[in-house]
Design a protein around this motif. Structure first.
Motif, short mmCIF file in Angstrom:
data_model
loop_
_atom_site.label_atom_id
_atom_site.label_comp_id
_atom_site.label_asym_id
_atom_site.label_seq_id
_atom_site.Cartn_x
_atom_site.Cartn_y
_atom_site.Cartn_z
N GLY A 1 0.83 -1.22 0.00
CA GLY A 1 0.00 0.00 0.00
C GLY A 1 0.86 1.26 0.00
N THR B 1 1.34 3.68 -2.09
CA THR B 1 0.86 4.96 -2.64
C THR B 1 -0.15 5.65 -1.73
OG1 THR B 1 -0.80 3.72 -3.88
CG2 THR B 1 1.22 4.30 -5.06
N GLY B 2 -0.52 5.00 -0.63
CA GLY B 2 -1.50 5.60 0.28
C GLY B 2 -0.86 6.55 1.28
N SER B 3 -1.69 7.03 2.17
CA SER B 3 -1.24 8.01 3.16
C SER B 3 -0.15 7.42 4.07
CB SER B 3 -2.48 8.45 3.96
OG SER B 3 -2.13 9.01 5.17
N ILE B 4 -0.37 6.24 4.61
CA ILE B 4 0.65 5.59 5.46
C ILE B 4 1.87 5.22 4.61
CG2 ILE B 4 1.16 3.51 6.82
CD1 ILE B 4 -0.54 5.36 8.41
N ASN C 1 -2.70 -0.56 -5.54
CA ASN C 1 -3.88 -1.17 -6.15
C ASN C 1 -3.92 -0.88 -7.64
OD1 ASN C 1 -6.29 -2.52 -6.29
ND2 ASN C 1 -7.53 -0.78 -5.61
N ALA D 1 -0.01 -1.65 4.97
CA ALA D 1 -0.73 -0.38 4.89
C ALA D 1 -1.72 -0.36 3.73
CB ALA D 1 0.25 0.79 4.76
N ALA E 1 -8.99 -6.24 2.14
CA ALA E 1 -8.14 -6.59 0.99
C ALA E 1 -6.69 -6.80 1.41
CB ALA E 1 -8.22 -5.49 -0.07
N ALA F 1 -0.54 -1.34 10.10
CA ALA F 1 -1.48 -0.21 10.01
C ALA F 1 -2.87 -0.72 9.64
CB ALA F 1 -1.00 0.79 8.95
N ASN F 2 -2.91 -1.79 8.87
CA ASN F 2 -4.15 -2.35 8.31
C ASN F 2 -4.99 -3.02 9.40
OD1 ASN F 2 -4.74 -5.14 5.99
ND2 ASN F 2 -6.07 -3.41 6.48
N LYS F 3 -5.68 -2.19 10.19
CA LYS F 3 -6.42 -2.70 11.35
C LYS F 3 -7.52 -3.67 10.94
CE LYS F 3 -7.33 1.66 11.82
NZ LYS F 3 -7.46 2.91 12.55
N GLU F 4 -8.08 -3.48 9.71
CA GLU F 4 -9.17 -4.37 9.29
C GLU F 4 -8.70 -5.83 9.23
OE1 GLU F 4 -8.14 -1.65 7.60
OE2 GLU F 4 -9.83 -0.30 7.20
N ASP G 1 -1.01 2.03 14.11
CA ASP G 1 -2.14 2.88 14.51
C ASP G 1 -1.65 3.71 15.71
OD1 ASP G 1 -4.69 3.72 14.12
OD2 ASP G 1 -5.61 1.75 14.42
N MET H 1 -5.44 11.74 6.14
CA MET H 1 -5.49 10.28 6.00
C MET H 1 -6.21 9.89 4.72
SD MET H 1 -6.62 9.30 9.89
CE MET H 1 -8.20 10.11 9.85
N GLY H 2 -6.19 8.57 4.40
CA GLY H 2 -6.96 8.05 3.27
C GLY H 2 -8.45 8.29 3.47
N MET I 1 1.76 10.70 11.49
CA MET I 1 1.96 9.25 11.53
C MET I 1 3.42 8.85 11.39
SD MET I 1 -0.83 7.93 12.37
CE MET I 1 -0.41 6.20 12.16
P1 NAD Z 1 -5.10 4.99 1.59
O1 NAD Z 1 -6.42 4.83 0.97
O2 NAD Z 1 -4.45 6.33 1.59
O3 NAD Z 1 -4.05 3.97 0.91
C1 NAD Z 1 -4.39 2.62 0.74
C2 NAD Z 1 -3.28 1.89 0.00
O4 NAD Z 1 -3.74 0.54 -0.23
C3 NAD Z 1 -2.97 2.47 -1.39
O5 NAD Z 1 -1.60 2.29 -1.67
C4 NAD Z 1 -3.82 1.59 -2.33
O6 NAD Z 1 -3.24 1.51 -3.63
C5 NAD Z 1 -3.76 0.26 -1.62
N1 NAD Z 1 -4.95 -0.56 -1.89
C6 NAD Z 1 -6.25 -0.17 -1.80
N2 NAD Z 1 -7.08 -1.18 -2.12
C7 NAD Z 1 -6.29 -2.24 -2.44
C8 NAD Z 1 -6.56 -3.56 -2.88
N3 NAD Z 1 -7.80 -4.00 -3.06
N4 NAD Z 1 -5.50 -4.37 -3.10
C9 NAD Z 1 -4.24 -3.95 -2.94
N5 NAD Z 1 -3.92 -2.69 -2.54
C10 NAD Z 1 -4.94 -1.85 -2.29
O7 NAD Z 1 -5.23 4.44 3.10
P2 NAD Z 1 -4.39 4.88 4.39
O8 NAD Z 1 -5.03 6.05 5.03
O9 NAD Z 1 -2.93 4.90 4.08
O10 NAD Z 1 -4.70 3.64 5.35
C11 NAD Z 1 -4.10 2.37 5.17
C12 NAD Z 1 -4.40 1.51 6.40
O11 NAD Z 1 -3.78 2.10 7.53
C13 NAD Z 1 -5.90 1.42 6.74
O12 NAD Z 1 -6.18 0.15 7.23
C14 NAD Z 1 -6.07 2.46 7.83
O13 NAD Z 1 -7.12 2.14 8.70
C15 NAD Z 1 -4.74 2.37 8.55
N6 NAD Z 1 -4.36 3.59 9.26
C16 NAD Z 1 -4.17 4.74 8.56
C17 NAD Z 1 -3.82 5.91 9.25
C18 NAD Z 1 -3.57 7.19 8.49
O14 NAD Z 1 -3.18 8.18 9.12
N7 NAD Z 1 -3.75 7.26 7.19
C19 NAD Z 1 -3.70 5.90 10.64
C20 NAD Z 1 -3.90 4.69 11.31
C21 NAD Z 1 -4.23 3.55 10.61
#
Ligand code: NAD
Ligand code: MG
Length: 397
Positions: free
Chosen positions: A8, A10-13, A36, A100, A105, A123-126, A150, A211-212, A273
């Motif tokens: 993950g 490219t996401g926020s984390i 993704n 992350a 997923a 990070a992926n609490k789910e 987290d 965040m995301g 974070m």
């Molecule tokens: P985000 O949406 O910014 O990024 C998600 C990442 O996962 C991206 O790189 C995306 O390409 C990838 N992704 C999405 N769906 C996918 C799939 N089906 N298959 C493969 N890759 C996939 O999310 P985020 O805010 O970075 O959060 C990521 C995790 O961290 C979450 O579980 C969130 O609860 C947890 N978290 C985030 C923060 C925060 O500050 N952003 C803080 C605590 C916990």
């Protein structure tokens, strides 16, 4: 050199993790980056961080990534699909895996990392909500480490004795309560009657954290704190009644641990974070994260209040699911993912989210999950998603 797979990226984390990693090139090297669908974003990260592997969950996006990297000297090997995500989490040259990906997923690659005995930066609490028993068992069986990213759980971990490990038992450590703080999200002061009409943009504009989109909506409904309650029970081997939630609008105290003798330990910091990420990357050492010093004189005051159950019905559903265990947390999470996605696509209103979650949770029977493999857990997740889809209000906003 510590080899890292970043799930993950490219996401926020993911972006915050790369920022910390790039500050310590003598210490860390990126082995694999994954995303993704965002081929453009992943291509830019590949040029900057030069991984051995780049994985796109979406096969069409993997083709685009290859084209974008065509001119690069020593390009990464480009892989596609869910199996590839799991395989780069388990490579022998990888020491740490940052999990992350957002949502259920992320479960399979996260589990693959635990089964391969890696240090898992979670990070992926789910993933824990859906498969806590499997993940914690994999960690115990292989000697993998699990370090919470987290911010609340990272704070709790920092406030526990240094030799805490899963199975220590909070009672033996003299812990009475875990106190998870919550900002209350962007709508903590919005009039109740206005909540039905709020937009995805308003829900995603978090007052303290960037965040995301999914976790931003979860923060606005406080389902995020509900998922974190379940996450805390797994990480710290405790029961929901030992976890309390405290609304703290400034997001400076990231969580607290209350001990039997009356001592309360807290971890404080600016809401960024990169602090928990750097903590987990370096633990038990400390490294620079890029986060500025906390200026308590500028913060001036710290406020606390209870969570309002009328405003945040998702919290009660999460306590209910946490207490019931079995498939209930899976159902809770799946219904929430369906409802949040529908809200973000403007198919339902904000206050329909708790309605869909509650109706789905109460529609499906609880099943025990002892001895279940990941396939069975994911089937339960799919069943709950189908029911939640049927519960979505049909009116187009
Ligand atoms: P985000 O949406 O910014 O990024 C998600 C990442 O996962 C991206 O790189 C995306 O390409 C990838 N992704 C999405 N769906 C996918 C799939 N089906 N298959 C493969 N890759 C996939 O999310 P985020 O805010 O970075 O959060 C990521 C995790 O961290 C979450 O579980 C969130 O609860 C947890 N978290 C985030 C923060 C925060 O500050 N952003 C803080 C605590 C916990
Ligand atoms: Mg959190």
């Amino acid at each position: 050199m510590i080899g890292i797979t970043l799930l993950g990226s490219t996401g926020s984390i993911g972006v915050s993790t790369l920022d910390v990693v790039a500050r310590h090139p003598e210490r860390f090297r990126i082995v694999a980056l994954t995303a993704n669908r965002d081929a453009e974003g992943l291509a830019a990260q590949c040029r900057r961080h030069r991984p051995e592997y780049a994985v796109m969950a979406d096969p069409a996006a993997a083709g685009e990534l290859k084209r974008r990297l065509a001119g690069m000297a020593q390009p990464p090997e480009v892989l596609a699909g869910t199996d590839a995500l799991a395989s780069v989490a388990a490579l022998p040259q990888v020491d740490y895996v940052m999990a992350a990906i957002v949502g259920a997923a992320g479960l399979l690659p996260t589990l693959a990392a635990a089964r391969a005995g890696k240090r898992l930066l979670l990070a992926n609490k789910e993933a824990l909500v859906v498969a806590g028993s499997l993940l914690m068992r994999a960690v115990a069986d292989t000697g993998a480490e699990i370090l919470p990213i987290d911010s609340e759980h990272n704070a709790v971990f920092q406030c526990l004795p240094r030799d805490f490990s899963h199975g220590s038992g909070l009672d033996d450590l003299g812990v009475e309560w875990i106190l998870l703080t919550a900002s209350g999200g962007p709508f903590r002061g919005t009039p109740l009657e206005a909540l039905a009409g709020v937009t995805p943009e308003e829900a995603c504009a978090h007052p303290n954290w960037d965040m995301g989109r999914k976790i931003s909506v979860d923060s606005a409904t406080m389902m995020n704190k509900g998922l974190e309650l379940i996450e805390a029970c797994w990480l710290f081997d405790t029961r929901p009644e030992r976890v309390r939630i405290l609304v703290h609008p400034q997001s400076v105290i990231h969580s607290l641990v209350q001990y039997r003798d009356g001592s309360v330990l807290a971890q404080l910091g600016n809401p960024d974070m990169r602090t928990p990420i750097a903590h987990a990357l370096a633990w038990p050492e400390r490294i620079a994260s890029g986060v500025g010093a906390l200026d308590l004189l500028a913060v001036h005051r710290l406020d606390f209040r209870p969570a309002d159950p009328e405003r945040f019905p998702c919290l009660a559903f999460a306590y209910e699911a946490a207490n019931q265990g079995g498939t209930c947390p899976i159902i809770l999470n799946a219904a929430n993912e369906v409802a949040v996605d529908a809200f973000l696509h403007r198919r339902i209103g904000f206050m329909d989210i708790p309605t869909v979650v509650g109706e789905t949770l109460h529609r499906l029977p609880r099943e025990g999950v002892e001895g279940w493999e990941v396939e069975q857990l994911l089937e339960a997740d799919q069943r709950a998603r189908r029911v939640a889809e049927q519960k979505l209000p049909q009116s187009v906003l």
